[in-house]
Design a protein around this motif. Structure first.
Motif, PDB file in Angstrom:
ATOM      1  N   UNK A   1       0.844  -1.192   0.000  1.00  0.00           N
ATOM      2  CA  UNK A   1       0.000   0.000   0.000  1.00  0.00           C
ATOM      3  C   UNK A   1       0.884   1.248   0.000  1.00  0.00           C
ATOM      4  N   UNK A   2       0.617   2.153  -0.931  1.00  0.00           N
ATOM      5  CA  UNK A   2       1.437   3.357  -1.050  1.00  0.00           C
ATOM      6  C   UNK A   2       0.567   4.609  -1.057  1.00  0.00           C
ATOM      7  N   UNK A   3       1.098   5.655  -0.445  1.00  0.00           N
ATOM      8  CA  UNK A   3       0.460   6.975  -0.438  1.00  0.00           C
ATOM      9  C   UNK A   3       1.308   7.877  -1.316  1.00  0.00           C
ATOM     10  N   UNK A   4       0.671   8.506  -2.299  1.00  0.00           N
ATOM     11  CA  UNK A   4       1.412   9.325  -3.257  1.00  0.00           C
ATOM     12  C   UNK A   4       0.944  10.773  -3.207  1.00  0.00           C
ATOM     13  N   UNK A   5       1.912  11.679  -3.227  1.00  0.00           N
ATOM     14  CA  UNK A   5       1.611  13.112  -3.257  1.00  0.00           C
ATOM     15  C   UNK A   5       2.219  13.687  -4.528  1.00  0.00           C
ATOM     16  N   UNK A   6       1.368  14.199  -5.408  1.00  0.00           N
ATOM     17  CA  UNK A   6       1.836  14.734  -6.693  1.00  0.00           C
ATOM     18  C   UNK A   6       1.938  16.243  -6.643  1.00  0.00           C
TER      19      UNK A   6
END
Length: 221
Positions: A31-36
């Protein structure tokens, strides 16, 4: 970067000037949290969830789980856990759900009455020079006979019976092949929009309609 994700950690992450930052959850592997990076329309950047999983015996796959905070940390972990548990059994839960959703969509599409699809078809061909003729045979012959049937229930036998009735009806024999072509076009319209997968008119031959001719009798010498 692998970290133990918390709501405090997620809310404190700032969008990078460019590109994307990815933080993998230590609690739920994959599970990954991504901030663009931010954009003109979203200066604070996009924050979303991604899960990488591998169903037993299959290649690794990835699926988006939604955006944060619409999808909370607890919900993202719960959903990821469901997918991972299924993957360990050799089941691709995402593929199964997509297949079931498509099956439901097709069932709903096939249940729509032919009259509704025929009306939509007429609207799509309104610029044709022959539209009035197409509209007339659709309203006068096709809809009264087949309009109440679900588009997915109409069979080749129904088409043949419809044409047989027209052919037997006095004064309408000239409409048989024209109605056949219009009905075929309606189903082609439905197939293009993934409402049905089969055109029941295909395979139904044109009728051989004889044109009466004047005969002149001559006396034998």
């Amino acid at each position: 970067m692998t970290v133990k994700l918390t709501d405090r950690f997620l809310t404190s992450r700032k969008a990078p000037a460019a590109g994307r930052l990815t933080f993998t959850d230590r609690t739920v592997p994959g599970l990954a949290f991504r901030v663009s990076a931010g954009t003109t329309f979203n200066p604070e950047g996009r924050r979303d969830w991604l899960l990488r999983y591998r169903p037993r015996g299959q290649a690794q796959k990835a699926v988006a789980l939604g955006t944060y905070p619409a999808v909370s940390l607890s919900r993202a972990r719960q959903r990821a856990g469901e997918i991972i548990a299924a993957a360990k059994r050799g089941v691709d839960l995402i593929a199964v759900e997509e297949h079931e959703a498509e099956a439901r969509r097709m069932a709903e599409a096939k249940a729509r009455p032919l009259s509704e699809i025929a009306s939509a078809y007429l609207g799509s061909v309104k610029r044709l020079r022959s539209w009035r003729s197409i509209e007339s045979r659709t309203r006068c012959h096709i809809i009264p006979k087949l309009g109440k049937r679900s588009i997915g229930e109409v069979t080749r036998a129904d088409v043949v019976a419809f044409l047989d009735d027209l052919e037997r009806e006095e004064g309408l024999r000239h409409q048989v092949n024209r109605c056949r072509e219009t009905l075929r076009a309606i189903f082609a319209y439905a197939i293009e929009r993934q409402l049905v997968t089969v055109n029941p008119v295909v395979g139904v031959s044109k009728r051989k309609i004889e044109t009466p001719r004047d005969r002149t009798l001559t006396a034998e010498n």
